[in-house]
Design a protein around this motif. Structure first.
Motif: not given
Length: 426
Positions: A412-426
């Motif tokens: 849950t503590t993943i940085a916002a920029e990294q979270r956006q990159k991961l969400q783009a893969l899902c």
């Protein structure tokens, strides 16, 4: 008294291991084996082998009539880590010569040996605290067959130094050397020469500069003194166990005190001669020959039976940790997988394997194991936390959808920029 010794170390001309080898050859029947020995030119039986050769492979190299009574492993940095020492058929001893650099992995390595000899007294607790029952201090020494006054026509150099002068790794040392040069002294500061060449340079020098890195006592204190020079050094732990400051060695605290000390003593030829004579006398008892006598004497003290003070699983884990930290992933994986067969639901093993995959670029294997771990009912999220940012990066590079989903779910503590990159893969 031991008469047949198998010496294991990674060979390089002029290192501690090579001095110990020559000393042991004068005292016992010796075979020396290790990575790099095929390049050696010194006399005596030796054999080269791979960096992580097994003990079985090493024994196959030995002369048929040579049955070691003791195996002595001398630390040799990154060069040599024989496999299977825990199964040696005879006592196995280890000499840790640079614990200030290598203590992190040496603590694990220590579990494979019956007796531990440590070069720096202040590091004895490092090994005692892992539960090893037999740890002794064996200080550095010098070889009088190499380091002696070579009888130069004159001592035409005020102060000499041989050693590392990298401003990135030794900035304080470089600053001190620059201060000496700026004082207008006749100096010779160099590196990349060894043994006899160093001794001949010291034999031309009135003074030898020394800088004990990290406050540990280095053998240059002995080597300069044995060549008829006076060593000028910074303080070090246990230095006064060997020398008496002001009588046979000179101590500086900083650059101004160093320059002043050197200028004063160079202006007093009689005192300089007295210091040199005192230093030459005191170092005679600190040869490698004497250290090896001390080693065998100490080793006769009672000890527990061969390698019974740590369990097989502890020794396997020690091997795995050492091979992982020393850049030998195949060996490390082999040991971790062997441990995995013995330990059920121990998260350390798969997490360690994940880290090895990450460290050495086995990204598909890392991601497959990551998915397996995070799909468990109670995944080891906290144990994987140090790898979090790296796992995010690799998931994005490899476009690994399932890995991205699981990272978003559990971290849950993943940085916002990294979270956006991961969400783009899902």
């Amino acid at each position: 008294m031991v008469s047949k010794v198998l010496l294991l170390y990674g060979y390089h001309y002029g290192t501690t291991g090579s001095f110990i080898e020559q000393s042991l050859r004068r005292q016992v029947q010796l075979c020396a084996v290790g990575a790099g020995h095929e390049q050696a030119t010194e006399p005596g039986w030796r054999a080269g082998c791979e960096r992580a050769a097994t003990l079985q492979e090493i024994y196959q190299l030995l002369p048929r009539d040579f049955e070691p009574e003791v195996i002595l492993v001398v630390e040799s940095g990154e060069k040599f880590f024989p496999d299977g020492l825990q199964d040696a058929p005879c006592p196995c001893w280890y000499y840790a010569i640079d614990p200030h650099f290598n203590g992190e992995w040496q603590r694990d390595y220590a579990l494979l040996f019956d007796r531990l000899f440590v070069s720096f007294k202040q590091y004895l607790p490092l090994f005692e605290n892992v539960g090893h029952p037999w740890v002794r201090w064996l200080p550095h020494a010098y070889d009088p067959h190499v380091y002696y006054d070579h009888g130069a026509p004159e001592r035409d150099i005020d102060i000499a130094f041989v050693g590392d002068m990298d401003p990135q790794t030794r900035p304080q040392r470089v600053m001190l050397l620059q201060a000496l040069q700026a004082a207008g002294l006749q100096t010779c500061f160099t590196k990349g020469i060894w043994k006899e060449e160093v001794a001949k340079l010291f034999s031309r020098s009135k003074l030898v500069f020394n800088h004990n890195h990290d406050g540990v006592f280095n053998p240059r204190n002995f080597e300069g003194s044995s060549c008829g020079s006076v060593v000028v050094t910074n303080p070090a732990e246990n230095l006064t166990d060997f020398f008496t400051p002001g009588e046979n060695i000179l101590i500086y605290e900083d650059a101004p005190s160093l320059v002043k000390l050197v200028q004063v003593v160079l202006s007093q030829p009689e005192r300089l001669a007295q210091l040199a004579a005192g230093a030459a006398a005191v170092v005679k008892q600190h040869s490698w020959d004497q250290r090896m006598i001390d080693l065998f004497t100490m080793a006769q003290e009672p000890a527990v039976p061969i390698r019974t003070h740590f369990s097989q699983q502890q020794q396997m884990r020690a091997n795995a940790m050492v091979y992982q930290s020393r850049g030998l992933p195949g060996k490390a994986l082999s040991y971790w997988r062997s441990i995995a067969w013995q330990v059920e639901r121990d998260f350390e093993v798969p997490v360690r394997i994940t880290a090895i995959y990450a460290q050495f670029g086995f990204f598909p294997q890392m991601l497959a194991l990551l998915v397996e771990l995070l799909e468990m009912p109670n995944p080891p999220v906290e144990a994987l936390m140090p790898l979090r940012n790296f796992m995010v990066e690799i998931c994005c590079e490899q476009r690994h959808t399932r890995g991205a989903e699981l990272l978003l779910e559990h971290f849950t503590t993943i940085a916002a920029e990294q979270r956006q990159k991961l969400q783009a893969l899902c």
